[in-house]
Design a protein around this motif. Structure first.
Motif, PDB file in Angstrom:
ATOM      1  N   ALA A  44      -7.548  -4.230   0.018  1.00 34.72           N
ATOM      2  CA  ALA A  44      -7.391  -3.913  -1.532  1.00 34.72           C
ATOM      3  C   ALA A  44      -7.004  -5.242  -2.270  1.00 34.72           C
ATOM      4  O   ALA A  44      -7.300  -5.500  -3.464  1.00 34.72           O
ATOM      5  CB  ALA A  44      -6.692  -2.706  -1.958  1.00 34.72           C
ATOM      6  N   GLY A  45      -6.027  -5.903  -1.662  1.00 35.07           N
ATOM      7  CA  GLY A  45      -5.496  -7.102  -2.334  1.00 35.07           C
ATOM      8  C   GLY A  45      -6.152  -8.326  -2.030  1.00 35.07           C
ATOM      9  O   GLY A  45      -5.612  -9.296  -2.535  1.00 35.07           O
ATOM     10  N   ALA A  54     -11.447  -4.921  -3.731  1.00 34.72           N
ATOM     11  CA  ALA A  54     -10.604  -3.572  -4.255  1.00 34.72           C
ATOM     12  C   ALA A  54     -11.426  -2.842  -4.849  1.00 34.72           C
ATOM     13  O   ALA A  54     -11.053  -1.549  -4.694  1.00 34.72           O
ATOM     14  CB  ALA A  54      -9.715  -4.432  -5.455  1.00 34.72           C
ATOM     15  N   LEU A  99      -5.032   2.896  -6.520  1.00 45.05           N
ATOM     16  CA  LEU A  99      -5.410   1.502  -6.075  1.00 45.05           C
ATOM     17  C   LEU A  99      -5.965   0.855  -7.258  1.00 45.05           C
ATOM     18  O   LEU A  99      -5.896  -0.225  -7.375  1.00 45.05           O
ATOM     19  CB  LEU A  99      -6.551   1.691  -4.906  1.00 45.05           C
ATOM     20  N   ARG A 122      -3.271  -0.487  -9.580  1.00 43.09           N
ATOM     21  CA  ARG A 122      -2.530  -1.212  -9.067  1.00 43.09           C
ATOM     22  C   ARG A 122      -3.233  -2.842  -8.868  1.00 43.09           C
ATOM     23  O   ARG A 122      -2.342  -3.946  -8.782  1.00 43.09           O
ATOM     24  CB  ARG A 122      -2.138  -0.787  -7.382  1.00 43.09           C
ATOM     25  N   THR A 123      -4.457  -2.768  -8.625  1.00 50.13           N
ATOM     26  CA  THR A 123      -5.253  -4.117  -8.451  1.00 50.13           C
ATOM     27  C   THR A 123      -6.190  -4.549  -9.479  1.00 50.13           C
ATOM     28  O   THR A 123      -6.806  -5.485  -9.395  1.00 50.13           O
ATOM     29  CB  THR A 123      -6.146  -3.602  -7.391  1.00 50.13           C
ATOM     30  N   ARG A 124      -5.848  -4.008 -10.821  1.00 44.88           N
ATOM     31  CA  ARG A 124      -6.674  -4.374 -11.951  1.00 44.88           C
ATOM     32  C   ARG A 124      -6.325  -5.825 -12.237  1.00 44.88           C
ATOM     33  O   ARG A 124      -5.254  -6.233 -12.334  1.00 44.88           O
ATOM     34  CB  ARG A 124      -6.243  -3.668 -13.185  1.00 44.88           C
ATOM     35  N   TRP A 155     -14.103  -2.605 -14.182  1.00 43.70           N
ATOM     36  CA  TRP A 155     -12.957  -1.708 -13.791  1.00 43.70           C
ATOM     37  C   TRP A 155     -13.044  -0.362 -14.442  1.00 43.70           C
ATOM     38  O   TRP A 155     -12.831   0.654 -13.867  1.00 43.70           O
ATOM     39  CB  TRP A 155     -11.721  -2.226 -13.819  1.00 43.70           C
TER      40      TRP A 155
END
Length: 259
Positions: free
Chosen positions: A139-140, A146, A165, A168-170, A180
């Motif tokens: 995801a990172g 992601a 998730l 956190r990853t936006r 998104w």
């Protein structure tokens, strides 16, 4: 509205789609998994083509700024087996958002499309520990992965984990905002928060998957005129060899039938 005789019937569209999949099975293009039975006639839905399902599940990523479609080779053999199990475990649906993780083969029951839509309760999460660990581990590694990770978690009905998730990853880059928001709306839709999803899609701009989903939302929230207006340009923009194009045509025809 287009003239009625310019539109194929809903029965013709879905029957043609199922017939193509059945012909694929007969030609050996589909791999029957252990316990699966290939259909004996075109009237029954063929088993899920897992390779096609992957291509369909990452199709939305082609419309993001990165325009990347991750390869299934990212998964090892055990994770790929879980992908096959995950896709096979999906129950037939009628209202399917265009987002990462979803695949049009999930829409395969004509009678469900013709009946008034009743919103069911979200089903229980599906246990796919290998894919879950993989999703968390990648995801990172950039926005595309992601979104793929969140989409797989959502497909496994792990809604809270998928939502966390996404938060956190936006990315900070504005160019990713519509993609998104589309995934956040799809998560809300599948979790049963359909009005919320519709509001998010309404504010997602020209992002093509979100435009598809504005039509979907309007159609299944009983606003067929809005659905027609949203879906007609989507059908024109999606390539004709895309399963999402054919699903958009199905929904457009259904909107025409409903008025």
């Amino acid at each position: 509205m287009r003239p009625e005789n310019d539109l194929p019937s809903l029965e013709q569209l879905l029957a043609g789609y199922l017939e193509l999949r059945t012909e694929s099975a007969r030609a050996g293009w589909l791999e029957a998994e252990e316990g699966e039975v290939l259909p004996h006639d075109a009237g029954s839905a063929p088993p899920i083509d897992h390779r096609l399902a992957w291509d369909e599940a990452v199709a939305a990523l082609a419309h993001t700024p990165a325009r990347q479609r991750p390869s299934p080779r990212l998964l090892d053999s055990a994770q790929m087996q879980e992908w096959r199990l995950l896709t096979t475990a999906q129950e037939p649906v009628t209202a399917l958002p265009f987002c990462v993780g979803n695949f049009p083969q999930m829409v395969r029951n004509l009678q469900d499309l013709l009946q008034p839509h009743e919103e069911g309760q979200p089903a229980e999460p599906l246990p796919v520990p290998g894919l879950t660990r993989w999703a968390e581990s990648v995801a990172g590694n950039g926005p595309s992965l992601a979104l793929l990770a969140a989409g797989l978690l959502r497909l496994a009905r792990q809604y809270e984990r998928a939502g966390e998730l996404l938060r956190r990853t936006r990315p900070v880059e504005h160019c990713w905002s519509a993609a998104w928001q589309n995934e956040e709306a799809a998560l809300a839709w599948h979790a049963g928060r359909r009005e919320e999803a519709g509001r998010l899609w309404d504010s997602s701009g020209d992002y093509l998957p979100a435009a598809f989903n504005r039509g979907l939302s309007a159609l299944f929230l009983d606003r067929p005129a809005q659905a027609r207006a949203a879906l007609a340009p989507v059908v024109e923009k999606l390539p004709e060899d895309s399963s999402w194009h054919h699903l958009a045509r199905l929904y457009l025809t259904l909107a025409e039938i409903r008025g």
